[in-house]
Design an enzyme around this catalytic site. Structure first.
Site, PDB file in Angstrom:
ATOM      1  N   GLN A 119       9.177  -3.774  16.593  1.00 32.71           N
ATOM      2  CA  GLN A 119       9.856  -4.463  15.953  1.00 32.71           C
ATOM      3  C   GLN A 119      11.168  -3.873  15.213  1.00 32.71           C
ATOM      4  OE1 GLN A 119       8.387  -6.632  11.913  1.00 32.71           O
ATOM      5  NE2 GLN A 119       8.792  -4.623  11.156  1.00 32.71           N
TER       6      GLN A 119
ATOM      7  N   HIS B   4       0.792  -1.071  -0.079  1.00 32.14           N
ATOM      8  CA  HIS B   4      -0.054   0.129   0.026  1.00 32.14           C
ATOM      9  C   HIS B   4       0.920   1.099   0.045  1.00 32.14           C
ATOM     10  CE1 HIS B   4       0.834   0.197   4.186  1.00 32.14           C
ATOM     11  NE2 HIS B   4       0.434  -1.003   4.437  1.00 32.14           N
TER      12      HIS B   4
ATOM     13  N   SER C 178      -2.371  -0.020   6.798  1.00 32.65           N
ATOM     14  CA  SER C 178      -1.862  -1.570   7.101  1.00 32.65           C
ATOM     15  C   SER C 178      -2.442  -2.544   6.013  1.00 32.65           C
ATOM     16  CB  SER C 178      -2.064  -1.931   8.302  1.00 32.65           C
ATOM     17  OG  SER C 178      -2.217  -3.411   8.834  1.00 32.65           O
TER      18      SER C 178
ATOM     19  N   HIS D 138       4.119   1.370   2.196  1.00 32.15           N
ATOM     20  CA  HIS D 138       5.114   0.680   1.734  1.00 32.15           C
ATOM     21  C   HIS D 138       5.770   1.429   0.740  1.00 32.15           C
ATOM     22  CE1 HIS D 138       2.717  -3.071   2.896  1.00 32.15           C
ATOM     23  NE2 HIS D 138       3.729  -3.163   3.673  1.00 32.15           N
TER      24      HIS D 138
ATOM     25  N   GLY E 282       8.976   0.810   8.550  1.00 31.49           N
ATOM     26  CA  GLY E 282       8.163   1.748   9.033  1.00 31.49           C
ATOM     27  C   GLY E 282       8.013   1.648  10.744  1.00 31.49           C
TER      28      GLY E 282
ATOM     29  N   GLN F 203       6.948 -16.078  12.016  1.00 27.69           N
ATOM     30  CA  GLN F 203       6.640 -14.981  12.847  1.00 27.69           C
ATOM     31  C   GLN F 203       5.001 -14.948  12.984  1.00 27.69           C
ATOM     32  OE1 GLN F 203       7.738 -11.883   9.765  1.00 27.69           O
ATOM     33  NE2 GLN F 203       6.045 -10.641  10.563  1.00 27.69           N
TER      34      GLN F 203
ATOM     35  N   VAL G  60       2.618   6.302   7.982  1.00 29.11           N
ATOM     36  CA  VAL G  60       1.886   6.715   6.992  1.00 29.11           C
ATOM     37  C   VAL G  60       0.534   6.534   7.217  1.00 29.11           C
ATOM     38  CG1 VAL G  60       1.500   6.752   4.512  1.00 29.11           C
ATOM     39  CG2 VAL G  60       3.709   6.499   5.259  1.00 29.11           C
TER      40      VAL G  60
END
Length: 315
Positions: free
Chosen positions: A172, A53, A204, A56, A166, A80, A195
């Protein structure tokens, strides 16, 4: 020779953008990055799980400002995801992703199969302690070990690079920064601001899961962050007061709350009753994780550092 860079400052042309070279083999990925550096380029790397999106693409734009050979990985990392999480149904759109990356002038896309990144018989995991314990670590056991393991593999393959992640996944980013320092990876790790959509929702890939009603309710996260931000800017330094302001908005919309916490932005630990004792230069992270319908959403703001959450951020 390295593939000609799509991201160079070439004259405006009516020719269609050049599709990035796509490789699936890890050794081919390493060779392409090595060849780019031998040709004098700086590698800029944006690791993703796809379903790209505008958030990214802002990371890609930042990489292009810092480097001349731009690489994006697309890999939905199985290690993960917990047993009850959305690995199988995580959104995937490789064709659409490739078109977006073509439009952005990306040079190389690395899209391996799981068997390539986790070959039969592999036994190695990378774990960062302490920073992985609070916040999402308390609700997603094993998640960060999966993240650090796959990112360590990606860094081992990419070699020296400018890498952009991000700040929406704030924990993270903190964990990966610690890993880079501790393991001496030749990586310049950059955190890009969150963003947001025009109405304040943090972008997201999981937002596609939200129904219209759930999408409207999800705005409670950024409202909660704005409430805490406004109070902090007005001089409020009591940790529990700031947390309560954010929690009130989230509680009104969430079906389940994992956490609404105020923590130190460096070690992610509780800062005590008052942020930095109430002194000048105080900072604190307000972090939220909750479930709207079946979708888990996260958001955050660093008080004393970030602008008011809710306004759209452009690259």
């Amino acid at each position: 020779m390295a593939p000609p860079s799509n991201s160079s400052n070439s004259p405006v042309s009516s020719a269609p953008p050049v599709r990035p070279v796509t490789v699936k083999d890890p050794i081919a990925f390493r060779a392409a990055c090595d060849e780019a550096r031998r040709s004098g380029a700086t590698v800029g790397f944006v690791p993703t799980m796809g379903a790209l999106h505008s958030g990214h693409l802002a990371l890609v734009a930042e990489a292009k400002r810092k480097a001349s050979f731009i690489v994006v990985s697309i890999f939905v990392n199985p290690t993960q995801f917990g047993p009850n999480e959305d690995f199988v149904h995580y959104p995937r759109d490789f064709v659409g992703d490739l078109q977006k990356l073509t439009d952005q002038g990306v040079d190389l896309v690395f899209a391996p199969e799981p068997s390539a990144m986790y070959p039969e018989g592999e036994q190695t995991r990378v774990k960062v302690h302490r920073l992985t314990d609070p916040l999402c670590g308390a609700f997603r056991p094993g998640h960060f070990e999966g993240v650090t393991t796959i990112v360590a593999k990606l860094f081992a393959l990419s070699g020296p690079a400018v890498v952009v992640f991000g700040k929406k996944d704030y924990q993270q980013l903190a964990v990966l920064r610690k890993m880079v320092r501790d393991l001496f990876f030749p990586i310049d790790l950059i955190g890009h601001p969150i963003v947001r959509e025009a109405d304040g929702l943090a972008m997201s890939s999981r937002n596609v899961y939200l129904s219209a009603d759930e999408r409207a309710r999800a705005l409670g996260l950024s409202r909660g962050l704005r409430a805490a931000w406004s109070a902090f800017e007005g001089g409020e330094r009591r940790t529990e007061t700031l947390r309560a302001l954010a929690l009130r908005e989230v509680h009104a919309v969430a079906d389940r709350i994992d956490y609404v916490d105020v923590v130190d932005p460096v070690d992610l630990m509780p800062p005590g009753e008052r942020i930095d004792g109430g002194g000048a230069g105080a900072k604190a992270l307000v972090a939220i994780a909750c479930h709207i319908g079946k979708t888990r959403l996260i958001d955050n703001v660093v008080l004393g550092e970030d602008p008011v959450p809710g306004a759209a951020v452009t690259s």
